[in-house]
Design a protein around this motif. Structure first.
Motif, PDB file in Angstrom:
ATOM      1  N   VAL A 133      17.071  53.058  26.469  1.00 37.70           N
ATOM      2  CA  VAL A 133      17.150  53.507  27.859  1.00 37.70           C
ATOM      3  C   VAL A 133      16.587  52.414  28.782  1.00 37.70           C
ATOM      4  CG1 VAL A 133      16.416  55.266  29.509  1.00 37.70           C
ATOM      5  CG2 VAL A 133      17.024  55.931  27.174  1.00 37.70           C
ATOM      6  N   ALA A 134      15.454  51.834  28.371  1.00 36.07           N
ATOM      7  CA  ALA A 134      14.850  50.758  29.172  1.00 36.07           C
ATOM      8  C   ALA A 134      15.785  49.557  29.237  1.00 36.07           C
ATOM      9  CB  ALA A 134      13.503  50.358  28.574  1.00 36.07           C
ATOM     10  N   VAL A 181      20.876  59.208  31.472  1.00 33.64           N
ATOM     11  CA  VAL A 181      21.340  59.070  30.092  1.00 33.64           C
ATOM     12  C   VAL A 181      22.410  60.129  29.816  1.00 33.64           C
ATOM     13  CG1 VAL A 181      20.679  59.295  27.669  1.00 33.64           C
ATOM     14  CG2 VAL A 181      19.134  58.169  29.284  1.00 33.64           C
ATOM     15  N   ILE A 182      23.527  59.690  29.261  1.00 38.89           N
ATOM     16  CA  ILE A 182      24.500  60.650  28.723  1.00 38.89           C
ATOM     17  C   ILE A 182      24.479  60.517  27.209  1.00 38.89           C
ATOM     18  CG2 ILE A 182      26.958  61.168  28.468  1.00 38.89           C
ATOM     19  CD1 ILE A 182      27.349  60.538  31.368  1.00 38.89           C
ATOM     20  N   LYS A 215      17.832  63.037  30.013  1.00 42.05           N
ATOM     21  CA  LYS A 215      18.998  63.084  30.919  1.00 42.05           C
ATOM     22  C   LYS A 215      18.639  62.676  32.341  1.00 42.05           C
ATOM     23  CE  LYS A 215      22.290  65.353  28.364  1.00 42.05           C
ATOM     24  NZ  LYS A 215      21.789  65.931  27.151  1.00 42.05           N
ATOM     25  N   ASN A 216      17.399  62.888  32.747  1.00 38.18           N
ATOM     26  CA  ASN A 216      17.033  62.505  34.123  1.00 38.18           C
ATOM     27  C   ASN A 216      16.849  60.994  34.274  1.00 38.18           C
ATOM     28  OD1 ASN A 216      14.714  62.920  32.511  1.00 38.18           O
ATOM     29  ND2 ASN A 216      13.409  62.920  34.317  1.00 38.18           N
ATOM     30  N   TYR A 217      17.083  60.239  33.194  1.00 37.76           N
ATOM     31  CA  TYR A 217      17.096  58.775  33.286  1.00 37.76           C
ATOM     32  C   TYR A 217      18.545  58.272  33.301  1.00 37.76           C
ATOM     33  CZ  TYR A 217      12.108  58.852  32.310  1.00 37.76           C
ATOM     34  OH  TYR A 217      10.750  59.066  32.372  1.00 37.76           O
ATOM     35  N   LEU A 259      16.958  64.257  25.439  1.00 34.43           N
ATOM     36  CA  LEU A 259      15.952  64.818  26.339  1.00 34.43           C
ATOM     37  C   LEU A 259      15.839  64.042  27.647  1.00 34.43           C
ATOM     38  CD1 LEU A 259      13.031  65.450  23.807  1.00 34.43           C
ATOM     39  CD2 LEU A 259      14.215  67.202  25.130  1.00 34.43           C
ATOM     40  N   LYS A 283      18.546  50.093  31.640  1.00 35.99           N
ATOM     41  CA  LYS A 283      18.015  50.014  33.005  1.00 35.99           C
ATOM     42  C   LYS A 283      17.811  48.556  33.414  1.00 35.99           C
ATOM     43  CE  LYS A 283      15.402  53.982  34.836  1.00 35.99           C
ATOM     44  NZ  LYS A 283      16.441  54.472  35.652  1.00 35.99           N
ATOM     45  N   CYS A 311      26.385  62.164  23.759  1.00 37.11           N
ATOM     46  CA  CYS A 311      27.426  63.044  23.239  1.00 37.11           C
ATOM     47  C   CYS A 311      27.308  63.082  21.726  1.00 37.11           C
ATOM     48  CB  CYS A 311      28.816  62.536  23.618  1.00 37.11           C
ATOM     49  SG  CYS A 311      29.238  62.834  25.342  1.00 37.11           S
ATOM     50  N   ILE A 366      13.568  54.984  23.550  1.00 33.15           N
ATOM     51  CA  ILE A 366      13.003  54.537  24.827  1.00 33.15           C
ATOM     52  C   ILE A 366      13.482  53.120  25.140  1.00 33.15           C
ATOM     53  CG2 ILE A 366      10.857  54.004  26.032  1.00 33.15           C
ATOM     54  CD1 ILE A 366       9.481  56.082  24.307  1.00 33.15           C
ATOM     55  N   PHE A 386      25.080  55.219  27.635  1.00 32.90           N
ATOM     56  CA  PHE A 386      25.900  56.293  27.064  1.00 32.90           C
ATOM     57  C   PHE A 386      25.726  56.216  25.558  1.00 32.90           C
ATOM     58  CE2 PHE A 386      29.459  57.991  24.839  1.00 32.90           C
ATOM     59  CZ  PHE A 386      29.940  59.051  25.594  1.00 32.90           C
TER      60      PHE A 386
END
Lengths: 591, 332
Positions: A226-227, A261-262, A257-259, A255, A230, A264, A223, A237
């Protein structure tokens, strides 16, 4: 067992207790059941006041077989409760646990309150009319036991009953079986008064106001990354490769991906970091997650990120080493690898999280440093934080200060190595007309950015990269002290030794000892103001789950003062009581 | 600058002095690539060259585009990150037989199986040049080099066979001494959607001179190689009088009239594999041109489609949603 532990944890959080957990499981997915090596344990410490660790000495031990009993009973408090499933104490079970005699009958458990119950039999009776196979019935025994412990600690059953509805939505017979086992276990405790007395653990009354959720360290890192991206106004990535105990971070980010996030999952550790470097070159925020052996593999690429001066976050969830070492056990022995483990003079900032919830803040901090200074950053977590749980007081959204990245805007005379006041280089991403440029692993001219073998230039560039990383000190605080600014004993800790250190030092402080805890979040560069603090104490102890790596660094940086290492490399975290005992020995020497 | 403008080959040349050995096959390849980019009509700012380590890997420095000269063997992985991060970019990988098939062999096969939209040019000179002459994974058995003074005992890879085995959607071969053929092949590769693998026979004048001479020299080229062209009969020879056809699981010689028509777009790899076996018979010509060209979804498409799909379903994630999940409780 991990599932049962997680259920107890979630219910306990919901009733408002503070808590800390410590799952302890074998490296093998299906280690032989009943063998000592196959014991899967889950420890939880909960309380109506602030707690820092999953506890040194449990009050209650639930042992589902002889191996679980024999490998854990010694940790229990004197007089503690041992709940034993006697249904799993046959001669064959004892043999699997390498026991010649039954520990229930030979006096081994003298001094404990032993409650013997044939949980296999009780569960079988409770589910008799459901028509399930024997194997399926016995799978419910953990929930029967959970019911008994819920009764013992006055926990409500509803959260788990609701969870069962969701978990087995497609297998209603298992909802019924497990729910019935849970209730039967609870009623069994109630009806037979198996335990002398029952515990009420009221909710934490003085908890700071705000919103809370339970968080595991690995999830907090995910988290936080991702934060962090942002807040940097970049899209994350993650290039990664599964490795214990870091895999959860990749799984969790996959999980999200709607943020934007890619993720691989690449063919190996090296590809993990290399795709992240490529993604950063293309204008995303590259990240890679791993554990010790994986960090070793990523070493060369980390150097590439350093010399190309691209933002990159490398997360290392440390485990016991060297080599494959102890994949599911804790250690913090990758500090020196993180600081120095690259060819050439290649400083990379290192940040370490202290607790599961602190992992969020540290992940954001790693993103900040990576982007503001155009550098790879290593974020250190460990297995104890990764799989541990604690309530996390969520930040109010305004508290999360953005640090938006900007890309170069003036193509006139653009050079990728033009720097700002922080020495961070210009960033122009492919796709932008007029900024076409080449970067790479060969040394570059400080001005033009072209390949340069000029001796003076390499000196300048090496010093510049170092000065840039050292300059990060201007943006980080001197770590706060828990205790007086001067005194007899300073305990300098980092990473997950936070909880045990804090608990041990606070206990000493309550006894009137002049002891202080200093916890290091930023390990490279070292923050300003440390020497002044160090000089205020008679003795400085550095407890670490390694053979003295931070102590070694501090000693080399601050030869004026003396650092004493206290190490533990047993794959288990420090206990507060063992640290306290050690500190007391030091204090005795001083008196 | 964003409007489409007709760029010329020289527009892709950087101001850096090219430092390959005089007579090196690399000169011809870079020139071929520059011409191809001009012909295909790319936007310069969208072009990215990623290389690993080796003689050929200096390539990006000589191109006035975006580029990264990275670390040994890892170009495919880095390029995968670039392409997935921004699918709009034209991403080229420059690698060699050591860089791409030895230390980077793993990344090579995985980028091919994932069908990442990369144009991969593998400079094959069957030797390590930058480290001054050691045998490579494509060196023929028996080759005497500094590390194989009595002859190499290693069996070599056939690069095209490896690419086919990895599931590549585009596999081709050309040679440094035929700029025309090279440009034709590179142009098809440049337009291919997905991973395009192009092996280029490249002569190392210093450490492995003339290794391909027996096939590429003008005097023998027409007899010793066959240029495969989609939809055209498999004919070769100076007089265009020789043909090849399929006979069950073999390729056999025949007259030009009887020659089979070459079709690289077949789903089955059978015929392409047979082509890579021709070198087992010294009397057979070696195949050049496009061996395989099929369409399949690319990694970058699939990744971004999935992001869009999840976002459509769950809504764009806001920072607050990330933290404040439904299991949050409040202490008042």
């Amino acid at each position: 067992m991990q599932l049962t532990g997680t259920q107890f944890t979630d219910t306990t959080a919901k009733v408002g207790n503070d808590l800390a957990t410590f799952p302890d499981f074998p490296a093998e997915i299906r280690a032989p059941a009943g063998s000592r090596a196959g014991v899967s344990g889950f420890q939880i410490h909960f309380s109506s006041h602030d707690i820092y660790t999953p506890g040194d000495a449990p009050s209650v031990l639930v042992a589902m077989n002889p191996a679980a009993l024999i490998t854990n009973y010694e940790d229990l408090q004197p007089g503690g409760i041992i709940l034993v499933n006697t249904g799993a104490f046959t001669a064959a079970d004892l043999k699997k646990a390498e026991l010649d005699v039954n520990p229930l009958t030979d006096g081994t458990l003298k001094g404990f309150r032993v409650i013997e119950e044939d949980i296999n039999q009780r569960t079988t009776e409770a589910l008799a009319d459901l028509g399930l196979g024997k194997k399926d019935v016995l799978r419910c025994k953990n929930f029967y036991t959970l019911g008994m412990v819920y009764w013992l600690y006055s926990r409500p059953m509803e959260p788990t009953l609701e969870w069962l509805q969701k978990k087995f939505a497609k297998k209603p017979e298992l909802i019924e079986a497990n729910s019935r086992a849970l209730k039967a276990g609870y009623n069994h405790g109630e009806l037979l008064r198996l335990f002398q007395g029952r515990y009420e653990v009221p909710k934490v009354e003085d908890a700071p106001k705000g919103h809370y959720r339970n968080i595991m360290g690995n999830e907090a890192v995910a988290i936080g990354l991702v934060a962090g991206a942002k807040l940097a106004n970049l899209k994350p990535f993650l290039g990664s490769y599964p490795i214990t105990p870091a895999t959860d971070i990749l799984q969790h980010m996959a999980l999200l991906k709607n943020y934007d996030v890619i993720t691989c999952q690449m063919e190996d550790e090296i590809a993990g970091i290399c795709t992240a470097i490529g993604a950063s070159f293309a204008g995303r925020l590259g990240m890679t997650t791993t554990s010790g052996p994986g960090l070793a593999l990523k070493t060369e690429a980390a150097g590439l990120a350093a010399i190309t001066e691209l933002p990159l976050v490398i997360v290392n969830v440390q485990r016991g080493g060297p080599s494959t070492g102890l994949p599911t056990k804790v250690e913090q022995s990758d500090l020196l690898q993180s600081m120095f483990g690259r060819n050439g003079d290649c400083p990379i900032p290192v940040v370490a999280c202290a607790t599961p919830s602190d992992a969020f803040d540290c992940a954001v901090e790693a993103c900040r440093i990576a982007t503001e200074y155009m550098t790879p950053v290593i974020l250190l977590s460990d297995n104890y934080i990764a799989n541990g749980t604690e309530p996390w007081k969520l930040p109010v959204m305004d508290e999360l200060k953005p640090f938006p990245m900007t890309f170069a805007t003036d193509p006139e005379g653009f050079s990728p190595y033009t720097r700002d006041e922080k020495l961070a280089r210009n960033w122009a991403k492919p796709g932008t007309p007029g900024f076409e440029h080449r970067i790479g692993g060969l040394e570059k001219d400080a001005v033009t950015g072209n390949v340069s073998y000029v001796p003076e230039n390499h000196q300048v560039m090496t010093e510049t990269r170092e000065a840039k990383v050292m300059g990060i000190r201007e943006s980080i605080p001197t770590p706060p002290l828990n205790g007086e600014a001067t005194g007899d004993l300073l305990v300098v800790a980092w990473g997950s030794t936070f909880g045990a250190t804090r608990a041990a030092v606070e206990r000493l402080q309550k006894e009137g000892v002049k002891a202080t805890h200093l916890h290091m979040r930023h390990l490279w560069p070292l923050p300003h103001g440390l020497l002044e603090i160090f000089k205020g104490f008679k003795r400085i102890i550095v407890p670490e789950m390694n053979r003295g790596q931070l102590a070694w660094v501090l000693q080399s940086r601050y030869p004026e003062v003396r650092f004493e290492s206290y190490d533990k490399v047993k794959g288990k975290p420090f206990q507060a009581r063992e640290l306290k005992a050690h500190f007391e020995t030091i204090l005795e020497e001083m008196s | 600058m964003s409007e489409v403008q007709q760029l010329k080959a020289k527009d892709f040349k950087s101001d850096q002095e090219v430092r390959w050995c005089p007579g090196c096959g690399d000169y011809s390849i870079i020139s071929g690539v520059q011409k191809t980019l001009a012909e295909v009509g790319v936007k310069k700012e969208n072009v990215v060259f990623i290389s690993g380590i080796g003689c050929s890997s200096r390539f990006p420095y000589y191109m006035d585009t975006y580029g990264m000269h990275s670390i040994h063997g890892r170009a495919n992985a880095i390029a995968t990150g670039v392409k997935v991060a921004n699918p709009e970019l034209d991403v080229w990988v420059i690698t060699g037989d050591g860089d791409g098939l030895s230390i980077g062999g793993n990344h090579m096969i995985h980028s091919l199986r994932r069908n990442v939209g990369l144009k991969i040019i593998l400079f094959n000179n069957e030797i390590y040049g930058l480290t001054k002459g050691q045998y490579s994974p494509t060196s023929p058995q028996g080759l005497k080099t500094k590390t194989s003074p009595y002859g190499s005992v290693d069996a070599p890879f056939d690069p095209m066979q490896l690419a086919l085995g990895a599931g590549a959607t585009f596999v081709a071969r050309t040679m440094d001494v035929s700029p025309k053929h090279m440009k034709e092949v590179l142009a098809v590769a440049a337009r291919h959607k997905g991973a395009a693998f192009v092996e280029v026979w490249q002569n190392c004048v210093i450490f492995n001179n003339d290794t391909f001479k027996g096939w590429t020299e003008k005097a023998v080229r027409d007899e010793m190689t066959i240029s495969l062209v989609a939809g055209e009969p498999m004919i070769y020879g100076k007089e265009r009088d020789k043909g090849l056809k399929f006979d069950h699981t073999a390729i056999v010689k025949c007259s030009a009239d009887e020659a089979a028509v070459w079709d690289p777009t077949q789903e089955s790899m059978g015929q392409a594999f047979l082509m890579t076996q021709l070198d087992k018979d010294p009397s057979m010509p070696r195949p050049m041109g496009v061996l395989r060209q099929v369409t399949s979804p690319t990694l970058e498409e699939l990744v971004h489609d999935q992001v869009d799909e999840v976002t459509d379903k769950r809504g764009t994630g806001e920072l607050k949603d990330l933290l404040y999940t439904p299991d949050v409780w409040e202490v008042k």
